[in-house]
Enzyme design. Structure first.
Site, mmCIF file in Angstrom:
data_model
loop_
_atom_site.group_PDB
_atom_site.id
_atom_site.type_symbol
_atom_site.label_atom_id
_atom_site.label_comp_id
_atom_site.label_asym_id
_atom_site.label_seq_id
_atom_site.Cartn_x
_atom_site.Cartn_y
_atom_site.Cartn_z
ATOM 1 N N THR A 133 38.292 18.291 47.872
ATOM 2 C CA THR A 133 38.451 18.818 49.221
ATOM 3 C C THR A 133 39.923 19.102 49.550
ATOM 4 O OG1 THR A 133 38.262 18.158 51.543
ATOM 5 C CG2 THR A 133 38.452 16.389 49.974
ATOM 6 N N ASP A 134 40.158 19.985 50.517
ATOM 7 C CA ASP A 134 41.529 20.230 50.990
ATOM 8 C C ASP A 134 42.064 19.054 51.800
ATOM 9 O OD1 ASP A 134 39.964 20.558 53.280
ATOM 10 O OD2 ASP A 134 40.734 22.545 53.792
ATOM 11 N N SER A 160 39.144 11.004 52.978
ATOM 12 C CA SER A 160 40.068 11.814 52.166
ATOM 13 C C SER A 160 40.857 10.942 51.201
ATOM 14 C CB SER A 160 40.982 12.659 53.058
ATOM 15 O OG SER A 160 41.657 11.876 54.006
ATOM 16 N N LYS A 163 38.614 10.439 48.242
ATOM 17 C CA LYS A 163 38.545 11.653 47.415
ATOM 18 C C LYS A 163 39.859 11.833 46.640
ATOM 19 C CE LYS A 163 35.805 14.493 47.142
ATOM 20 N NZ LYS A 163 34.604 14.664 46.262
#
Ligand code: NAD
Ligand code: DAU
Length: 353
Positions: A133-134, A160, A163
């Protein structure tokens, strides 16, 4: 030979599998734990296809993954499996650590053992593609340039961060053991089969049910939206032509505030499913407490994948969002199954208690 798709019953994974069968001949093994976010009915159109093997299981089950890799002579693993919702990670990060970090580690270990036993040609051709993911890059200011692949990792939520940790493990398994890995870091997806805990499907379904449309904070946070089949096309391009060890940013150059997104949804619904007496769905908007640590802005610079692999999105936000609203309006059975929780009955029928 086959590809192994983890998380193939989720939003992006199921779109990927449906697209794969429409465009490719190669068999697919889907490994999915069927958490609340996994819906096997997403794959109902291909369930009778002999090329599909569906296995309910955990990416953290090294022995299971090892036997799937061997039994199906897997030549590529595509890792979509994850806990994916930021708000849930704030309420309880445990599952995110378990699946996104420990699960990815176990998956990589199973792959390392299998890959090490392959002959030199098969080892060179094998691919481990990690779908990320960004959000690992953190938050941008209003005037900052979009994220490139070289942007520093600065994850802000438990989601995040988990990730980011998985991305680092994947990178390390290439650097240390030589496994041919590929990583994609994509912006916000939308489209069919999106679970209605995320902004776009939540707003569509709440609007139709006459419920409030909850906008966090002042609604000026910015996301960069990509139609899900464009993400799937990017993943196929990276799998086919990506350079091992490389990462590819994927995005649609569609930066919008949440207010703009919800306004667009309301006006499409006003047109396609008008409310009585000329009222607008926009009247259902309610501003609610902000998400803790809410990232202000994401934006992806996709020029590397465009240049290297010739990938460009087929949909604009205008075409993709209209298709998405139409899909939710014409799939009331899927929507009802998800809202009532009956989609989970498939699991009970198939696997018992
Ligand atoms: P999702 O939550 O809709 O689906 C996740 C799937 O993984 C579900 O089917 C779930 O049952 C399965 N799963 C969860 N834990 C598992 C485990 N331990 N073992 C096996 N299966 C497990 O997620 P999504 O939106 O489809 O996202 C897929 C991937 O893409 C994720 O890795 C996510 O981080 C990434 N991503 C998502 C977006 C987005 O906008 N949705 C954008 C960029 C990247
Ligand atoms: O950027 C990629 C990421 O996009 C993925 O990695 C994640 O898996 C995916 O869930 C998504 O994360 P976001 O947090 O950006 O998506 P979400 O749909 O939860 O929220 C989008 C924006 O809308 C965000 O600024 C928060 C806001 N929002 C969300 C919900 C659910 C609201 O204002 N109200 C809401 O009810």
């Amino acid at each position: 030979m086959a590809i192994l798709v983890t998380g193939g019953a989720g939003f992006i994974g199921s779109n990927f599998v449906l697209e794969w069968f429409a465009k490719e001949r190669e068999p697919v093994v889907v490994l999915d734990k069927l958490t609340y976010a996994g819906n096997a009915e997403n794959l109902s159109a291909v369930f009778s296809d002999a090329r599909l093997t569906f296995v309910r299981g955990d990416i953290g089950d090294r022995a299971l993954v090892g036997s799937l890799l061997k039994d199906h002579s897997v030549r590529a693993v595509l890792n979509f499996a994850a806990e994916s919702h930021v708000d849930r990670s704030i309420l309880g990060p445990g599952e995110f650590i378990q699946t996104n970090m420990v699960g990815t580690f176990e998956l990589l270990e199973a792959v390392r053992a299998y890959w090490g036993d392959l002959d030199a040609t098969a080892r060179g051709e094998f691919r481990f593609l990690h779908v990320s993911t960004d959000e690992v890059y953190g938050s941008l200011g209003p005037e900052d340039p979009a994220f490139t692949e070289r942007h520093q990792y600065q994850p802000n939520s438990p989601y995040s961060a988990s990730k980011a940790a998985s991305d680092h493990l994947v990178r390390a398994y290439h650097h240390t053991y030589g496994i041919p890995v590929l990583t994609t870091n994509c912006s916000n997806n939308y489209g069919p089969y999106h679970f209605p805990e995320k902004l776009i499907p939540l707003m569509i379904l709440n609007a139709l049910a006459g419920k409030p449309l909850p906008i966090y904070g002042d609604g000026t946070n910015v996301r960069d939206w990509l139609y899900v089949t464009d993400h799937c096309a990017a993943i196929r391009a990276v799998l086919a032509g990506g350079r091992p060890g490389e990462t590819y940013n994927v995005g649609g150059r569609n930066e919008m505030t949440n207010l703009e997104v919800v306004r667009t949804l309301c006006s499409i619904l006003d047109e396609l499913k008008p409310k009585a007496a000329g009222a607008s769905y926009w009247e259902q908007v309610q501003f609610v407490k902000d998400r803790p640590g809410h990232d202000r802005r994401y934006a992806i610079d996709a020029s590397f994948i465009e240049r290297e692999l010739g990938w460009v999105p087929a949909e604009t936000f205008e075409t993709g969002i209209r298709k998405t609203v139409q899909w939710y309006l014409s799939h009331s059975e899927w929507v009802q199954g998800v809202l009532s929780g009956s989609y989970r009955e498939w699991v009970a029928t198939q696997y018992g208690a």
